[in-house]
Design a protein around this motif. Structure first.
Motif, short mmCIF file in Angstrom:
data_model
loop_
_atom_site.label_atom_id
_atom_site.label_comp_id
_atom_site.label_asym_id
_atom_site.label_seq_id
_atom_site.Cartn_x
_atom_site.Cartn_y
_atom_site.Cartn_z
N GLY A 158 67.24 -16.05 57.66
CA GLY A 158 66.17 -16.61 58.06
C GLY A 158 65.23 -15.49 58.70
N ALA A 159 64.90 -14.59 57.48
CA ALA A 159 63.79 -13.54 57.71
C ALA A 159 62.78 -13.42 56.87
N GLY A 160 62.24 -14.69 56.67
CA GLY A 160 60.96 -14.87 55.77
C GLY A 160 60.96 -14.60 54.50
N ASP A 161 60.00 -13.94 53.82
CA ASP A 161 60.05 -13.56 52.53
C ASP A 161 59.55 -12.31 52.08
N ILE A 162 59.60 -11.82 50.78
CA ILE A 162 59.42 -10.64 50.43
C ILE A 162 58.34 -10.08 50.59
N GLY A 163 57.03 -11.07 50.54
CA GLY A 163 55.74 -10.70 51.10
C GLY A 163 55.58 -10.09 52.12
N GLN A 164 56.21 -10.62 53.18
CA GLN A 164 56.05 -10.33 54.33
C GLN A 164 56.67 -8.70 54.73
N HIS A 165 57.78 -8.41 54.00
CA HIS A 165 58.47 -7.03 54.20
C HIS A 165 57.74 -6.03 53.39
N PHE A 166 57.18 -6.51 52.12
CA PHE A 166 56.45 -5.38 51.13
C PHE A 166 55.46 -6.05 50.79
N PRO A 167 54.36 -6.22 51.61
CA PRO A 167 52.98 -6.71 51.15
C PRO A 167 52.18 -5.95 50.04
N PRO A 168 51.60 -6.84 49.05
CA PRO A 168 51.06 -6.45 47.93
C PRO A 168 49.94 -5.29 48.49
N SER A 169 49.11 -5.31 49.68
CA SER A 169 48.20 -4.71 50.24
C SER A 169 48.67 -3.44 50.42
N ASP A 170 50.01 -3.14 50.68
CA ASP A 170 50.45 -1.77 51.19
C ASP A 170 50.71 -0.95 49.82
N GLU A 171 49.99 0.26 49.88
CA GLU A 171 49.84 1.00 48.62
C GLU A 171 51.29 1.76 48.53
N ALA A 172 52.31 1.72 49.62
CA ALA A 172 53.27 2.55 49.56
C ALA A 172 54.26 1.68 48.40
N TRP A 173 53.93 0.52 48.12
CA TRP A 173 54.89 -0.06 47.26
C TRP A 173 54.35 -0.28 45.77
N ARG A 174 53.04 0.52 45.62
CA ARG A 174 52.61 0.17 44.10
C ARG A 174 53.42 0.96 43.30
N ASP A 175 53.76 0.16 42.13
CA ASP A 175 54.82 0.63 41.02
C ASP A 175 56.21 0.86 41.52
N ALA A 176 56.61 0.52 42.84
CA ALA A 176 57.90 0.60 43.28
C ALA A 176 59.01 0.09 42.48
N ASP A 177 60.03 0.88 42.47
CA ASP A 177 61.25 0.23 41.90
C ASP A 177 61.68 -0.89 42.76
N SER A 178 61.94 -2.12 42.36
CA SER A 178 62.45 -3.24 43.36
C SER A 178 63.81 -3.01 43.76
N ARG A 233 54.39 -6.05 29.77
CA ARG A 233 54.75 -5.69 30.96
C ARG A 233 54.48 -6.76 31.75
N LEU A 234 55.32 -6.74 33.10
CA LEU A 234 55.26 -7.80 34.06
C LEU A 234 54.03 -7.45 35.07
N LYS A 235 52.97 -8.23 35.13
CA LYS A 235 52.04 -7.58 36.11
C LYS A 235 52.15 -7.90 37.52
N GLY A 236 51.91 -6.78 38.43
CA GLY A 236 52.43 -6.98 39.76
C GLY A 236 52.03 -5.78 40.49
N HIS A 237 52.24 -5.68 41.74
CA HIS A 237 52.11 -4.44 42.61
C HIS A 237 53.21 -3.35 42.42
N SER A 238 54.33 -3.96 42.59
CA SER A 238 55.43 -3.00 42.26
C SER A 238 56.02 -2.98 41.05
N ASP A 239 57.01 -2.87 40.74
CA ASP A 239 57.50 -2.80 39.07
C ASP A 239 57.73 -4.39 38.53
N ALA A 240 57.25 -5.43 39.52
CA ALA A 240 57.14 -6.85 39.19
C ALA A 240 58.37 -7.35 38.45
N ASP A 241 59.52 -6.82 38.92
CA ASP A 241 60.86 -7.30 38.63
C ASP A 241 61.12 -8.79 39.06
#
Length: 389
Positions: free
Chosen positions: A281-301, A258-266
């Motif tokens: 010009g809206a930054g990157d995915i880490g700014q919008h879905f930070p790994p520190s936010d538990e709301a995105w743990r194991d989330a479907d990408s 499996r892929l290691k990551g905070h979400s499903d790591a897709d």
């Protein structure tokens, strides 16, 4: 397969109400017919284009065809559309193509991807046509009143181009009585017992019937010219660890990793998200879905892609193409490529022909070559509303 196109342009435009037939009127600086000539002669060039027309208009069409990659010839039209198409097919009989597109000149906004979809359908069918679901409620006429409702779920609205194996549609026309007048070429094919494959139509590909249609099309063309093209690039990498499967580009692949990551790591969808954000010009995915936010743990990408798409829409942008490269030694991507393409197309609201999924390896070099991780690279092209117009 060799391909040719028949453009039906012999109509007098009686319903349009202008002495000049609508196919010769100007649309965004070009004659209406020129747009279809460019589709089959430049954007998706065929080996041959036959324009069925009023013989008096032939010199004008020859001038109009200047600069195309494909030779254009004209043949005289008949009293009905059926007769005109028959004349176009007959002109090809001595040197027949494998497939033929039959298109009405009054539909100047047919898209290149529609040609691609029709061509693909003919790989395992002898006839294909663009069709749209009917959205409006349908009622029968009842002497000036509104009559009984009709079941729109069982109906579809037909468009052109319609595509056929040349010999099959030629045989179907040969079997018609000389004075037959059918609604379109699908009707001719069905009368001959042919099955016709339906491909999704395009609502931009509407037919010019009256001056209001032409005005609306002009407005759409002007709006399109107010768009600029933007390209975003995305890259993502995730470590492979022991597990029960890998998800890439929204498709689960059964394997012992499996892929290691905070979400499903897709990694595929993450790269696409970064590319989407890059177009506006809206930054990157880490700014919008930070790994520190538990709301995105194991989330479907897929939820990330949906959010990025909403940000694009707020910025007046929409995806127009997506190209993804998956870089890994394992799992093997090939068996899942079509499913990945379909899932990404669904998420981005694009036809299959505008999504490409590729896979490669690093020839056993580096951490990817050792099977320790998976990387993905994506390029998203978008149309963005210009703010300076």
């Amino acid at each position: 397969m060799s391909a040719a196109a028949i453009i039906v342009a012999a109509g007098k435009g009686a319903r349009f109400g202008d002495p000049t037939p609508k196919q010769f009127l100007s649309l965004a600086g070009k004659p209406v017919l020129r747009w279809s000539l460019e589709l089959f002669g430049l954007t998706r060039p065929c080996a041959r284009i036959v324009v069925v027309c009023d013989p008096d208009r032939a010199p004008e069409i020859e001038t109009m065809a200047a600069g195309l990659k494909t030779p254009v010839e004209t043949v005289p039209g008949g009293e009905t559309r059926t007769a005109s198409v028959r004349a176009g097919l007959e002109a090809m009989r001595a040197d027949p193509p494998d497939m033929v597109f039959i298109h009405d000149a009054a539909r100047p906004l047919a898209s290149p991807w529609l040609i691609d979809e029709l061509s693909a359908a003919l790989n395992d069918a002898s006839a294909a046509a663009a069709a749209l679901p009917v959205r409006d409620a349908l009622k029968q006429k009842a002497e000036g009143l509104i009559g009984e409702e009709m079941d729109r779920e069982s109906l579809m609205a037909m468009q052109t181009p319609q595509a056929f194996a040349y010999q099959a549609i030629m045989d179907a026309y040969d079997a018609l009585p000389p004075d037959a007048a059918l609604s379109d070429d699908v009707a001719v094919a069905q009368r001959a017992g042919m099955e016709v494959r339906a491909v999704p139509g395009d609502r931009m590909n509407f037919k010019i019937t009256d001056p209001q249609d032409l005005a609306m099309m002009e407005a759409l063309m002007n709006a399109k010219s107010a768009m600029r093209v933007a390209t975003g690039h995305g890259f993502d990498v995730h470590q492979l660890i022991e597990g029960d499967g890998v998800t890439l580009c929204g498709v689960h692949i059964d394997c012992d990793k499996r892929l290691k990551g905070h979400s499903d790591a897709d990694a595929g969808l993450h790269a696409i998200c970064d590319a989407m954000l890059g177009t506006i010009g809206a930054g990157d995915i880490g700014q919008h879905f930070p790994p520190s936010d538990e709301a995105w743990r194991d989330a479907d990408s897929a939820a990330f892609v949906t959010h990025c798409l909403s940000l694009m829409r707020e910025a007046g942008a929409r995806p127009s193409h997506c190209d993804v490269t998956l870089i890994c030694e394992a799992p093997k991507v090939g068996p899942y490529r079509t499913a990945m393409q379909a899932r990404v197309a669904e998420l981005l609201g694009l036809p299959l022909s505008l999504v490409n999924i590729k896979a490669t390896t690093t020839e056993k070099l580096g951490f990817i070559g050792r099977g320790e991780g998976v990387a993905a690279e994506a390029i998203v092209t978008a149309e963005v509303q210009r703010r300076d117009v």
